[in-house]
Scaffold this motif. Structure first.
Motif, short mmCIF file in Angstrom:
data_model
loop_
_atom_site.label_atom_id
_atom_site.label_comp_id
_atom_site.label_asym_id
_atom_site.label_seq_id
_atom_site.Cartn_x
_atom_site.Cartn_y
_atom_site.Cartn_z
N GLY A 1 0.81 -1.21 0.00
CA GLY A 1 0.00 0.00 0.00
C GLY A 1 0.84 1.26 0.00
O GLY A 1 2.08 1.22 -0.06
N ALA A 2 0.17 2.41 0.12
CA ALA A 2 0.85 3.70 0.02
C ALA A 2 1.89 3.88 1.11
O ALA A 2 2.96 4.44 0.87
CB ALA A 2 -0.18 4.82 0.09
N ASP A 3 1.61 3.42 2.33
CA ASP A 3 2.55 3.62 3.44
C ASP A 3 3.89 2.96 3.14
O ASP A 3 4.96 3.57 3.34
CB ASP A 3 1.98 3.06 4.74
N ASN B 1 1.42 8.25 7.92
CA ASN B 1 2.03 6.97 7.59
C ASN B 1 2.19 6.15 8.87
O ASN B 1 2.92 6.54 9.78
CB ASN B 1 3.38 7.18 6.90
N ALA B 2 1.53 5.01 8.93
CA ALA B 2 1.52 4.22 10.17
C ALA B 2 2.90 3.69 10.53
O ALA B 2 3.24 3.59 11.71
CB ALA B 2 0.54 3.05 10.02
N PRO C 1 9.94 12.37 9.49
CA PRO C 1 9.32 13.48 10.23
C PRO C 1 8.76 12.98 11.56
O PRO C 1 8.13 11.92 11.61
CB PRO C 1 8.20 13.94 9.29
N PHE C 2 9.03 13.72 12.62
CA PHE C 2 8.55 13.33 13.95
C PHE C 2 7.21 14.01 14.19
O PHE C 2 7.13 15.16 14.62
CB PHE C 2 9.57 13.74 15.02
N ASN C 3 6.14 13.30 13.86
CA ASN C 3 4.80 13.88 14.06
C ASN C 3 3.78 12.78 14.34
O ASN C 3 4.12 11.63 14.41
CB ASN C 3 4.39 14.72 12.83
#
Length: 565
Positions: A84-86, A99-100, A563-565
């Motif tokens: 999938g996209a992730d 993004n998991a 990215p840390f989010n």
């Protein structure tokens, strides 16, 4: 975070470890009116054990994310059309919000549990509910696991909050006004200082109540090895001599079976063939990933591994990731990895590497399948599960060759390139068997101070059996040809380092090391192309149109971090 663990007996406590995230979630998410407060929970040694095993149970839920971040971002793994996209974003270093796989929250959830358990173990010790020894062993174990988690976060995100207190909302760590972020280089130094100060650095002793057997699984294999972790931190910090010392301290300690077993005592960390002689076969190498955890050969090969069992949650994540029969087949070996194994040569000249086709990966239904994590689920010959619902498996985290190759990397940078060459190739006996030395008692021995004091002598008159007389070396164990002898020279240390990192790819593929291996060397050399080119070549060979764009992006080390989010 307040750990909500019921006072339970030891057997149930270890079951918590095998039950993983789902069981832990039930424990952490109980409604307040049913919660046993910490002051009523941490009453005796069994409560302390339940807390420790509960943390490791939650830790087990990180296996799939750890695998994807450390392998798919690098050069040995690629996505399939089913991804999938992730996963596609991870593969092309173009991670978008949501993004998991890029979510740091699961790691911090375990860290906050570590913080809470460490706090309450200290309270137990201060109120004399734990002896000094029981406290030091458990507190140090959970502290080391927390360091491992922080190291992984630093490798993936770069600048992260370093939190040693416990609180209820894991998302609080993202508030920079409360928890400023620390850069990776500073984080590593902080973790080294913490690890050096631990009151207990050895594995749990055999008499510890946390060392038991549940459903044939020896719990002694489940816990982080502190000296291996400390060695990895030193290596990352370019403290090569200290790294070599930490690794040698593991190489010279007994196996989980204990020093009473003469077969295992030194053979655990000397890369023997898995039998009582120096023979080596492809089938023996393959079984390191399938044999019983109670087997002595398994315990001479694996330093840290954990279990997924069909009877417990969480479900084995590797089946959906890798299997094309019974799973979703989301990722596969890259063509770069396949070509690398194909390029190796057996000592008879045959183009082959035991560690490639039919061991690390296999063609199943016409598709390349990563097999290392599937041998407890599928038939080794067919790649097809006999019972698709019995999703047993293991999370392989740290292995004997990991230790030897990291030691070799440290030694090479510490001016001991010949020793590095020996451990990678035909072992100490192969590199130091100098027949020009007339006295045979002075051959096959390095004559160097610790940690470079290797003795591979095997003589009958006088009788001498050096600790490393069975040491085969990583490549000789699988019967591939030695690297060129010119690489033994200190002047060729950079070329030797290239070959060590390549050997990492051949031997340790998909065991969660590749991203940090590439980052570590690229940063050490101040050469981002070392990493960028390898990822570029993977994408190029696999026909990904983003290859050039990804390479340009990775030439800036700031873009190596999520990215840390």
């Amino acid at each position: 975070m307040k750990v909500k663990i019921y006072p339970i007996v030891r057997t149930a406590a270890v079951a918590v470890l095998l039950s993983g995230v789902s069981a832990c979630s039930k424990m952490y998410d109980v409604k307040p009116q049913n919660v046993v407060e910490a002051k009523n929970t941490y009453q005796n040694i069994y409560d302390a054990d339940a807390a420790v095993t509960g943390v490791y149970g939650k830790f087990l839920g990180l296996a799939g994310q750890y695998e994807v971040l450390n392998e798919l971002r690098a050069d040995l793994m690629d996505v399939t059309p089913n991804a999938g996209a992730d996963l596609q974003q991870i593969n092309t270093h173009n991670v978008l919000p949501g993004n998991a796989y890029a979510d740091p929250t699961p790691f911090y959830s375990v860290i906050l549990n570590c913080n809470d358990v460490m706090k309450n173990l200290t309270i137990m010790h201060n109120t004399q509910k734990l002896t000094d020894a029981d406290y030091n062993q458990r507190w140090s174990d959970i502290g080391a696991l927390r360091c491992w988690l922080y190291f992984q976060l630093g490798l993936q995100y770069g600048n992260i909050p370093y939190v040693t207190e416990s609180f209820s909302d894991v998302n609080t760590v993202k508030d920079q006004s409360k928890y400023p972020r620390i850069a990776l280089a500073d984080l590593v130094k902080t973790l080294i200082a913490f690890m050096e100060a631990l009151p207990y650095k050895d594995p749990y002793p055999a008499a510890n109540s946390l060392i038991t057997t549940i459903d044939t699984y020896p719990s002694k294999m489940f816990y982080v090895n502190k000296n291996c972790l400390l060695g990895d931190l030193y290596l990352w910090n370019n403290d090569y001599h200290k790294a070599a010392i930490a690794y040698k301290n593991v190489m010279e300690t007994s196996t989980p079976n204990g020093p009473g077993d003469s077969y295992n005592y030194y053979n655990t960390y000397t890369l023997n063939s898995g039998s009582d002689n120096d023979a080596v076969t492809q089938s023996a190498w393959l079984t390191f990933f399938s044999r019983s955890m109670q087997d002595r050969e398994y315990q001479t090969e694996w330093i840290w591994s954990m279990v997924f069992d069909k009877a417990f949650a969480p479900e084995n994540p590797f089946i959906n990731l890798f299997a094309n029969s019974g799973g979703k087949y989301l990722v596969k070996p890259s063509q770069t990895a396949i070509d690398n194994w194909s390029a190796q040569r057996q000592t008879d000249g045959t183009p082959y590497d035991y560690r490639g086709i039919n061991t690390t990966y296999k063609m199943v239904n016409g598709q390349p399948v990563i097999m290392k994590f599937l041998y407890n689920y599928v038939n080794a010959s067919t790649g097809i599960p006999s019972d698709p619902l019995a999703k047993n498996g293991r999370w392989y985290i740290y292995r004997t060759p990991t230790l030897h190759l990291r030691f070799a990397e440290a030694a090479n940078r510490d001016g001991q390139t010949k020793i590095a060459w020996a451990l990678v190739n035909a072992g100490i006996k192969g590199a130091y068997d100098d027949t020009t030395i007339p006295d045979p008692t002075q051959r096959r021995i390095t004559n160097l101070p610790f940690p470079y004091d290797f003795d591979a002598r095997k003589l009958d008159a006088p009788t001498i059996r050096g600790k490393y007389h069975r040491n085969l070396g990583v490549r000789a164990r699988v019967n591939v040809t030695n690297l060129d002898v010119s690489l033994q020279q200190n002047a060729n240390f950079l070329a030797m380092e290239d070959n060590i990192i390549n050997e990492d790819a051949l031997e340790l593929a998909y065991e969660g090391n590749r991203w940090q291996d590439l980052m570590r060397v690229a940063l050490r050399r101040n050469d981002p192309s070392f990493l960028a080119d390898k990822v570029y070549n993977k994408l190029l060979k696999d026909g990904n149109p983003a290859a050039a764009t990804v390479r340009a992006k990775l030439m800036d080390p700031k873009n190596w971090f999520l990215p840390f989010n």
